[in-house]
Design an enzyme around this catalytic site. Structure first.
Site, PDB file in Angstrom:
ATOM      1  CG  ASP A 366      35.110  49.122  41.066  1.00  0.00           C
ATOM      2  OD1 ASP A 366      35.630  48.131  40.496  1.00  0.00           O
ATOM      3  OD2 ASP A 366      34.191  48.988  41.906  1.00  0.00           O
ATOM      4  NE  ARG A 453      36.621  40.517  35.321  1.00  0.00           N
ATOM      5  CZ  ARG A 453      36.980  41.595  36.005  1.00  0.00           C
ATOM      6  NH1 ARG A 453      37.675  41.488  37.114  1.00  0.00           N
ATOM      7  NH2 ARG A 453      36.620  42.776  35.600  1.00  0.00           N
ATOM      8  CE  LYS A 486      32.654  46.364  44.247  1.00  0.00           C
ATOM      9  NZ  LYS A 486      32.241  46.967  42.970  1.00  0.00           N
ATOM     10  CD1 TRP A 487      37.856  40.609  49.487  1.00  0.00           C
ATOM     11  CD2 TRP A 487      39.145  41.736  50.930  1.00  0.00           C
ATOM     12  NE1 TRP A 487      38.894  39.795  49.851  1.00  0.00           N
ATOM     13  CE2 TRP A 487      39.695  40.460  50.733  1.00  0.00           C
ATOM     14  CE3 TRP A 487      39.791  42.619  51.798  1.00  0.00           C
ATOM     15  CZ2 TRP A 487      40.856  40.038  51.389  1.00  0.00           C
ATOM     16  CZ3 TRP A 487      40.945  42.190  52.448  1.00  0.00           C
ATOM     17  CH2 TRP A 487      41.481  40.919  52.246  1.00  0.00           C
ATOM     18  CG  ASP A 488      35.003  42.226  43.139  1.00  0.00           C
ATOM     19  OD1 ASP A 488      34.271  41.232  43.386  1.00  0.00           O
ATOM     20  OD2 ASP A 488      34.828  42.968  42.159  1.00  0.00           O
ATOM     21  CG  ASN A 489      36.873  36.030  45.696  1.00  0.00           C
ATOM     22  OD1 ASN A 489      38.083  35.971  45.822  1.00  0.00           O
ATOM     23  ND2 ASN A 489      36.127  34.960  45.545  1.00  0.00           N
ATOM     24  CG  ASP A 550      28.837  42.293  39.314  1.00  0.00           C
ATOM     25  OD1 ASP A 550      29.013  43.033  40.308  1.00  0.00           O
ATOM     26  OD2 ASP A 550      29.734  41.574  38.834  1.00  0.00           O
TER      27      ASP A 550
END
Ligand SMILES: *[C@@H]1O[C@H](CO)[C@@H](O)[C@H](O)[C@H]1NC(C)=O
Ligand SMILES: *[C@@H]1O[C@H](CO)[C@@H](O)[C@H](O)[C@H]1NC(C)=O
Ligand SMILES: *[C@@H]1O[C@H](CO)[C@@H](O)[C@H](O)[C@H]1NC(C)=O
Ligand SMILES: *[C@@H]1O[C@H](CO)[C@@H](O)[C@H](O)[C@H]1NC(C)=O
Ligand SMILES: *[C@@H]1O[C@H](CO)[C@@H](O)[C@H](O)[C@H]1NC(C)=O
Ligand SMILES: *[C@@H]1O[C@H](CO)[C@@H](O)[C@H](O)[C@H]1NC(C)=O
Ligand SMILES: *[C@@H]1O[C@H](CO)[C@@H](O)[C@H](O)[C@H]1NC(C)=O
Ligand SMILES: *[C@@H]1O[C@H](CO)[C@@H](O)[C@H](O)[C@H]1NC(C)=O
Ligand SMILES: *[C@@H]1O[C@H](CO)[C@@H](O)[C@H](O)[C@H]1NC(C)=O
Ligand SMILES: *[C@@H]1O[C@H](CO)[C@@H](O)[C@H](O)[C@H]1NC(C)=O
Length: 729
Positions: A366, A453, A486-489, A550
């Site tokens: 990650d 963030r 894993k393509w996060d946003n 999450d």
């Protein structure tokens, strides 16, 4: 300035009835043309509308169970009221007011199959699966044309609608609102169901009565968001999970959207779904078109569960393009909750080895692996700089990845696969990318750029930003043996240069998704948006699975996963067993309960460091991983029945039945202890009444007995869970 409020009419099996009966016969059995009426017919749905000869308007007649032959027109002459005729006519494509537009029927075509939507994700199928009717409307005052496209997937009782608007004139126009779907229900009471929540509590179903006036949900965050999903169900007030009429609407779109339900003064209920009008202002020069996203509408007379199963089957077979849509989802271990940012080339190999020893088949690294000048050691820096951090990976990624993919899952000859996390649409001001291209970050002139963030959103509407993402992702995937992304946003959009940037961003993002998933078809792609912040049908076109939340607390997850399953197939959900006390809720649940909830998602995984686990829990992992692999084909391809819901019952229960009906698996939970309560019965659904089923640990019973009487499963613990297999004899 042109203001449009277009709405879509859903239809299952099209029957186009126009003035030229011979043309009608040229279509398929799903499409009948006769006079100036159109009918779309699915197995159990009819969708009908016609052209009003005096106005050229398209008038809605019916969306619901099968109707045949001549149908009675709405009686509108004996009522009046202050709104006059516009308030009592049900229209397919309502525009705002009657001053600007008078879109009149001009022509139509019927084709087998379904054309792609330019630049947008869309359901697909061959001529055997789907028939498409396109009706052209034209306003000869403003020279604006609108093509309403209706595709009927007759085996799914699904009608898919989109619209494109073309400026046929010589001047510029601005489209301020353009809905994908509009449907008018006759005077009846209806309830509406939406999925709402926030970070870590996504997809909580909300059911309420449709009241006079406008009510609805939407997103203006730039993404579909945690707050409200681009989904709506309208149901009869008496409809339950397993009975009654239900109409479901799902937008195939990932950007800001709006869902408006209005009960008008004369009692009709109108549902409008589409782009959010607050973020559109789309200008069209002469000859230019704007195409709306599509909206999928399904009808079921088997309750909310029947509606969900229609969506699941359609999306598995006709939306998700990945070769992994219904297969090959290896049990994975994700490093996030176990290691956070604290690892290096040797410690991840150690964790991968421990994972392999447990039977894990995919190791996922990650956040935290990248950044040279601005290393990603916490969330202050590094996003945008997608080069491995030399302090953690002195020899790059390829060598530790080779070590990892050289491992084998315990007692198998299956090589461990390697996956990695990215967040390509984001940038930290603490990054080389930001210093080189400050203008690539989304901003509104010289107004301050709001951090969330510690990060900003790249303006993916810009072709150079799209190319940057495509290039670095291509290099990354070619740099090492990576078979999962894993393509996060992790944040929404706050400042935009113009309202239309929102939709332009989405078109750019879809171009990036399409290019990369086409270029790397053997990679398993998972979407993520701070959990379920981008769980929508637009993303599913490209990525077969999405991280559902999450929140990995298994108790919370029952609600989130069952809520998500209202529209999205369980195959599409990522769900992980994590350590206790849970990082989000502080709750401690038994390892089996955590495992059983996670294996109801198509992508089962662990999110922990096994070295930190109590010995008993660790010893239970290999068995739970094997069980997850055993149930996985039923989760990926089977039909889901929500037998009882966590919001209604202390004993939620879910049944998955294989496509051919020969196997099933029951997940049954007790969420709190009940002292001296009689033992409740689980009543099954979806079985064959006449068939006999062998129920693991219980005996052999007929489908009728299992459905009409049910079985008891006592719990002698606090919270508890069981998994039971059924086999048709
Ligand atoms: C409308 O016009 C069509 C084609 O001219 C004709 O076939 C149809 O009967 C008309 N319908 C009504 C209600 O007048
Ligand atoms: C538009 O069409 C209507 C109906 O055919 C006609 O009455 C009207 O004159 C036309 N208007 C223009 C500007 O051509
Ligand atoms: C239509 O209804 C029949 C009878 O209830 C059922 O057997 C069939 O599966 C339904 N079709 C679809 C597409 O759901
Ligand atoms: C239409 O918009 C274009 C692009 O903004 C502009 O160049 C053109 O002058 C406009 N045309 C008219 C007639 O306003
Ligand atoms: C608009 O729809 C029409 C009819 O389907 C099609 O011919 C045209 O290419 C479409 N234009 C765009 C930009 O989608
Ligand atoms: C990785 O970290 C471990 C533990 O902090 C340390 O012992 C080891 O030397 C590091 N290895 C590399 C290659 O940096
Ligand atoms: C692998 O086999 C060994 C020996 O039979 C056994 O002790 C171990 O639990 C197995 N591991 C897994 C993950 O199945
Ligand atoms: C950049 O990183 C430093 C050090 O971690 C931090 O104090 C600062 O807040 C960061 N700046 C921004 C804009 O995030
Ligand atoms: C039915 O499907 C299951 C699961 O996909 C498969 O294992 C089984 O062999 C199939 N049975 C029949 C009779 O086709
Ligand atoms: C009622 O519950 C108590 C506490 O669990 C237990 O000791 C007792 O046996 C139960 N009574 C019956 C009749 O089951």
């Amino acid at each position: 300035m042109v203001r449009f409020t277009t709405r879509l009419a859903p239809a299952a099996g099209l029957v186009a009835l126009l003035s030229c009966p011979t043309v009608a016969q040229a279509a398929s059995s799903n499409v009948v043309v006769d006079g100036t009426s159109f009918a779309l017919n699915g197995e159990n749905v009819s969708y009908r509308f016609h052209v009003d000869n005096s106005t050229g308007d398209l008038i809605s007649d019916h969306f619901g169970g099968i109707v045949t032959g001549d149908i009675p027109a709405d009686i509108v002459s004996s009522i009046n009221g202050w709104v006059g005729e516009p308030g009592r006519v049900r229209r397919e494509f309502p525009d705002q007011g009657r001053g600007d537009f008078h879109l009149q029927y001009q022509s139509h075509t019927v084709i087998q199959g379904k054309p792609e939507l330019p630049g947008l994700p869309a359901t697909f199928g061959t001529g055997d699966d789907v028939t498409t009717l396109t009706v052209r409307l034209y306003d000869n005052y403003s020279s604006v044309a609108a093509d309403l496209s209706y595709s009927i997937f007759s085996k799914y009782d699904a009608v898919v609608r989109s619209v494109n608007v073309t400026n046929m004139g010589k001047g510029n126009i601005t489209v301020e609102a353009l809905a994908s779907m509009s449907v008018d229900f006759p005077f009846e009471d209806l309830d509406m169901i939406t999925l709402s929540g926030d970070w870590a509590r996504e997809a909580h179903p909300q059911r309420r009565k449709v009241q006079y006036g406008t009510q609805g949900v939407g997103s203006s965050a730039g993404y579909s968001s945690h707050l409200h999903n681009p989904f709506l169900a309208l149901v009869d007030p008496a409809t339950t999970e397993s009975s009654g009429e239900a109409w479901g609407f799902s937008l195939v779109y990932t950007g800001s959207f709006s869902v408006d339900v209005e009960k008008g003064s004369q009692g009709f209920t109108r549902a409008l779904l589409g782009l959010n009008p607050n973020q559109l202002s789309w200008s069209l020069g002469p000859g230019e078109s704007l195409t709306s996203p599509e909206c999928v509408s399904v009808y079921s007379n088997n309750g909310i569960g029947g509606m969900s199963r229609m969506f699941h089957r359609l999306y598995r077979n006709h939306l998700i393009k990945s070769k992994f849509a219904t297969s090959d989802r290896p049990p994975l271990l994700n490093s996030w909750e176990g290691l956070s940012f604290n690892y290096n080339a040797s410690t991840i190999v150690d964790l991968a080895q421990e994972s392999a020893d447990l039977g894990i088949k995919l190791f996922v690294l990650d956040d935290g692996w990248f950044g040279v000048k601005y290393p990603r050691d916490d969330d202050n820096a590094g996003l945008g700089d997608w080069t491995p951090n030399p302090a953690k990976f002195p020899h790059g990624l390829a060598s530790p990845v080779d070590q990892i993919t050289g491992l084998q899952a315990a007692n198998t000859s299956t090589d461990l696969r390697f996956g990695i996390w990215v967040e390509p649409e984001m940038v930290n001001p603490n990054s080389t990318l930001y210093h080189e291209h400050p203008d690539w970050a989304m901003h509104a002139g010289s107004y301050p750029r709001t951090l969330q963030r510690n990060q900003l959103v790249l303006n993916v509407a810009l072709p150079e930003v799209q190319d940057f993402i495509i290039d670095f992702m291509t290099k990354l995937l070619n740099s090492a043996d990576i078979s999962y992304i894993k393509w996060d946003n992790n944040r929404g959009i706050h400042e935009m240069p113009s309202p239309s940037t929102d939709h332009k961003y989405m078109l750019g993002m879809y171009r990036v998704f399409d290019t990369l998933t086409t270029r790397f078809p053997n990679v398993l792609w998972e979407g993520c948006g701070s959990g379920g912040g981008r769980f929508d049908a637009g993303v599913l076109q490209y990525f077969p699975q999405i991280w559902a939340s999450d929140d990995t607390d298994a108790m919370e997850r029952i609600t989130i996963q069952l809520g998500t399953s209202l529209v999205y197939p369980p195959s599409a959900m990522g769900a992980h067993l994590s350590a206790v006390p849970n990082q989000q809720t502080g709750r401690t649940l038994p390892i089996s309960f955590r495992g059983h909830v996670a294996m109801m998602g198509g992508s089962f995984g662990l999110e922990l460091d096994p070295a930190d686990m109590p010995a008993d829990d660790k010893a239970a992992l290999p068995g739970l991983i094997k069980l997850a692999e055993k149930v996985n084909p039923l989760i990926l391809k089977g039909d889901l029945y929500r037998l009882s819901l966590p919001e209604d019952s202390n004993w939620p229960a879910v049944l998955f039945i294989s496509e051919n009906g020969s196997q099933a698996v029951l997940f049954y939970f007790q969420t709190a202890p009940r002292i001296n309560n009689s033992i409740p019965r689980v009543r099954f659904q979806g079985l064959d009444s006449a068939a006999m089923y062998k129920v693991e640990g219980k005996g052999v019973y007929s489908g009728a007995t299992l459905m009409n009487m049910g079985l008891q499963f006592p719990f002698d613990t606090d919270v508890g869970s069981i998994v039971v297999f059924l086999e048709k004899e």
